[in-house]
Design an enzyme around this catalytic site. Structure first.
Site, mmCIF file in Angstrom:
data_model
loop_
_atom_site.group_PDB
_atom_site.id
_atom_site.type_symbol
_atom_site.label_atom_id
_atom_site.label_comp_id
_atom_site.label_asym_id
_atom_site.label_seq_id
_atom_site.Cartn_x
_atom_site.Cartn_y
_atom_site.Cartn_z
ATOM 1 N N ARG A 23 -12.995 -4.033 -7.103
ATOM 2 C CA ARG A 23 -12.571 -4.809 -5.942
ATOM 3 C C ARG A 23 -13.789 -5.192 -5.093
ATOM 4 O O ARG A 23 -14.655 -4.363 -4.822
ATOM 5 C CB ARG A 23 -11.599 -3.956 -5.135
ATOM 6 C CG ARG A 23 -10.869 -4.695 -4.068
ATOM 7 C CD ARG A 23 -9.803 -3.809 -3.465
ATOM 8 N NE ARG A 23 -10.377 -2.702 -2.701
ATOM 9 C CZ ARG A 23 -9.738 -2.083 -1.723
ATOM 10 N NH1 ARG A 23 -8.506 -2.428 -1.392
ATOM 11 N NH2 ARG A 23 -10.308 -1.086 -1.063
ATOM 12 N N PHE A 41 0.849 -1.186 0.000
ATOM 13 C CA PHE A 41 0.000 0.000 0.000
ATOM 14 C C PHE A 41 0.891 1.245 0.000
ATOM 15 O O PHE A 41 1.892 1.289 0.714
ATOM 16 C CB PHE A 41 -0.884 -0.029 1.249
ATOM 17 C CG PHE A 41 -1.977 0.995 1.262
ATOM 18 C CD1 PHE A 41 -3.115 0.822 0.497
ATOM 19 C CD2 PHE A 41 -1.870 2.129 2.045
ATOM 20 C CE1 PHE A 41 -4.136 1.765 0.513
ATOM 21 C CE2 PHE A 41 -2.885 3.082 2.065
ATOM 22 C CZ PHE A 41 -4.017 2.897 1.300
ATOM 23 N N ASP A 60 2.304 -6.285 7.580
ATOM 24 C CA ASP A 60 1.141 -5.419 7.690
ATOM 25 C C ASP A 60 -0.090 -6.299 7.451
ATOM 26 O O ASP A 60 -0.206 -6.959 6.409
ATOM 27 C CB ASP A 60 1.231 -4.290 6.651
ATOM 28 C CG ASP A 60 0.132 -3.255 6.850
ATOM 29 O OD1 ASP A 60 -0.975 -3.642 7.272
ATOM 30 O OD2 ASP A 60 0.380 -2.068 6.567
ATOM 31 N N TYR A 98 -10.475 -0.676 11.077
ATOM 32 C CA TYR A 98 -11.719 -0.193 10.456
ATOM 33 C C TYR A 98 -12.097 -0.998 9.231
ATOM 34 O O TYR A 98 -13.129 -0.766 8.630
ATOM 35 C CB TYR A 98 -11.609 1.304 10.110
ATOM 36 C CG TYR A 98 -10.355 1.681 9.354
ATOM 37 C CD1 TYR A 98 -10.249 1.447 7.994
ATOM 38 C CD2 TYR A 98 -9.265 2.240 10.024
ATOM 39 C CE1 TYR A 98 -9.092 1.773 7.304
ATOM 40 C CE2 TYR A 98 -8.107 2.572 9.339
ATOM 41 C CZ TYR A 98 -8.017 2.331 7.977
ATOM 42 O OH TYR A 98 -6.871 2.640 7.308
ATOM 43 N N LYS A 99 -11.239 -1.954 8.828
ATOM 44 C CA LYS A 99 -11.568 -2.785 7.672
ATOM 45 C C LYS A 99 -12.335 -4.017 8.166
ATOM 46 O O LYS A 99 -13.465 -3.898 8.601
ATOM 47 C CB LYS A 99 -10.297 -3.125 6.898
ATOM 48 C CG LYS A 99 -9.695 -1.867 6.240
ATOM 49 C CD LYS A 99 -8.334 -2.083 5.599
ATOM 50 C CE LYS A 99 -7.817 -0.761 5.006
ATOM 51 N NZ LYS A 99 -6.384 -0.776 4.727
#
Ligand SMILES: *Cc1c(COP(=O)(O)O)cnc(C)c1O
Length: 395
Positions: free
Chosen positions: A354, A113, A182, A207-208
């Protein structure tokens, strides 16, 4: 067996929406509103400053960390919450570099990312190190004796490709390097086993797939073998051995507590704590099996019904996380039309549609509906309408 009907019922999903974007922002657990409201009314309002002790706000970053530890194969007392994931990446990477003072190479991959790479670029500049970025398939071959730290995101945010954490960590260790993982797209999505993989540091957001809410605090884990040796570079007062001694000089707190920085976000941690209740009784083995079932069903459904889309994720479920990407040259507009039709996924540049599958609340009906609506949107061609081409600030 985990009861996924029960976990699905724990969420307040809007009527008529098929939500396949929990890999970006998990939905709200129904109990979160009451929990946060009670915290405000009973604790903040009535206890005022005494809430730090009486309501346990001060120890909350560790207590919530313990609940996450179970989901990622870590032990109690090894995880602490706070800040954002980008900051936790900074902390893990700077501590790892400090543990390998005679080496200055950081290795990552082009599937990482951007924020992780940006943080590494800045740190490399500040600490006199070099960041090497190779293609994901080339990571293993690029590990050599110059390496200080291997820093990877286990599951690729675009393609869903999953690295072999245990094998790459073993390679890094054999070369004398440390491994940072990560878990942004792994925690709550796949069966992570940090201790089993013998990783050195791990970081992730909540938060995912953990459904902690927008801006929910991140977590960091240090392997117990480094817990007393890892030097925080971001030395904040809450990571001091005795914050309320107000010493002029920094001394790190014992263990993972040293990775605390400043005052924790108590309201956000309360919402996250409510979200973690849903995980009680969830087996990560069952979760993984269910995730594979959902992504396999989606891939075969899309391939049969939407021949113009090209799979951008690994076909082998063992090499995939819990999300699936498909390529379309006009992916952005197709996704906007799909969202308008009630199926929410997202778009990642340059051309990836996605779809995240969260076993806690997605089921095979969601898969069937998403395939149907996607096929219809592509067939009708209404995605080419001007409104669907307009770019918003957040995609
Ligand atoms: C989502 C994500 C981030 C986001 O970082 P924040 O500081 O929480 O905004 C960072 N890294 C990875 C790999 C991600 O997937």
């Amino acid at each position: 067996m985990t009861d996924f009907t029960k976990t699905r019922a724990a969420f307040d999903l809007p009527q008529g929406i098929t939500y396949l974007d929990g890999n970006s922002l998990g939905p709200m657990p129904a109990t979160a509103t009451g929990r946060v409201a009670r915290m405000m009314a009973d604790e903040w309002s009535q206890m005022l400053i005494t809430g730090w002790n009486k309501a346990g706000w001060y120890v909350q970053p560790r207590k919530v960390g313990d609940r996450i530890a179970r989901l990622i194969g870590a032990g109690a007392g090894e995880v602490v919450m706070g800040d954002t994931l980008s900051i936790k990446v900074f902390q893990a990477l700077s501590a790892a570099l400090a543990l390998r003072p005679d080496r200055r190479v950081i290795l990552s991959d082009s599937g990482n990312f951007p924020s992780d790479l940006y943080v590494a670029q800045g740190l490399a500049r500040a600490m006199g190190a070099t960041l090497r970025v190779v293609a994901p398939e080339e990571v293993e071959a690029a590990i050599d004796d110059s390496l200080a730290v291997l820093m990877l995101t286990e599951v690729d945010y675009r393609s869903g490709r999953r690295h072999d954490m245990a094998a790459l960590t073993a390679r890094a260790h054999a070369a004398g390097a440390l491994a940072i993982w990560d878990l942004a797209h792994s925690a709550g999505a796949v069966d992570v086993n940090l201790q089993g993989a013998d990783a050195d540091f791990a970081v992730g957001c909540t938060y995912k797939y953990l459904n902690g809410g927008p801006g929910a605090p991140a977590f960091i884990w240090t392997h117990p073998r480094h817990a007393e040796a890892a030097e925080p570079i971001l030395q904040g007062w809450m990571g001091h051995a005795a914050p309320f001694a107000f010493d002029q000089d920094y001394r790190p707190a014992p263990g993972i507590e040293r990775m605390r920085v400043g005052t924790p976000p108590v309201i956000a941690l309360t919402a996250l704590d409510a979200a973690l209740d849903v995980w009680d009784g969830v087996s990560m083995v069952d979760l993984r099996a269910r995730s594979v079932e959902l992504t396999e069903a989606f891939i075969s459904g899309v391939e049969v019904n939407c021949p113009e889309l090209e799979l951008a994720s690994p076909r082998d479920p063992a090499r995939r996380g819990s999300q699936v990407g498909f390529r379309h040259p006009q992916g952005y507009a197709v996704m906007q039309a799909l969202i308008a039709a009630g199926v929410i996924g997202d778009f990642r540049a340059p051309d990836i549609l996605r779809f995240g599958f969260a076993p806690l609340y997605n089921d095979l009906d969601d898969v069937a509906r998403a395939v149907d609506v996607l096929a219809r949107v592509l067939r009708d061609g209404n995605w080419d309408d001007e409104v669907f081409h307009q770019k918003a600030a957040v995609t």
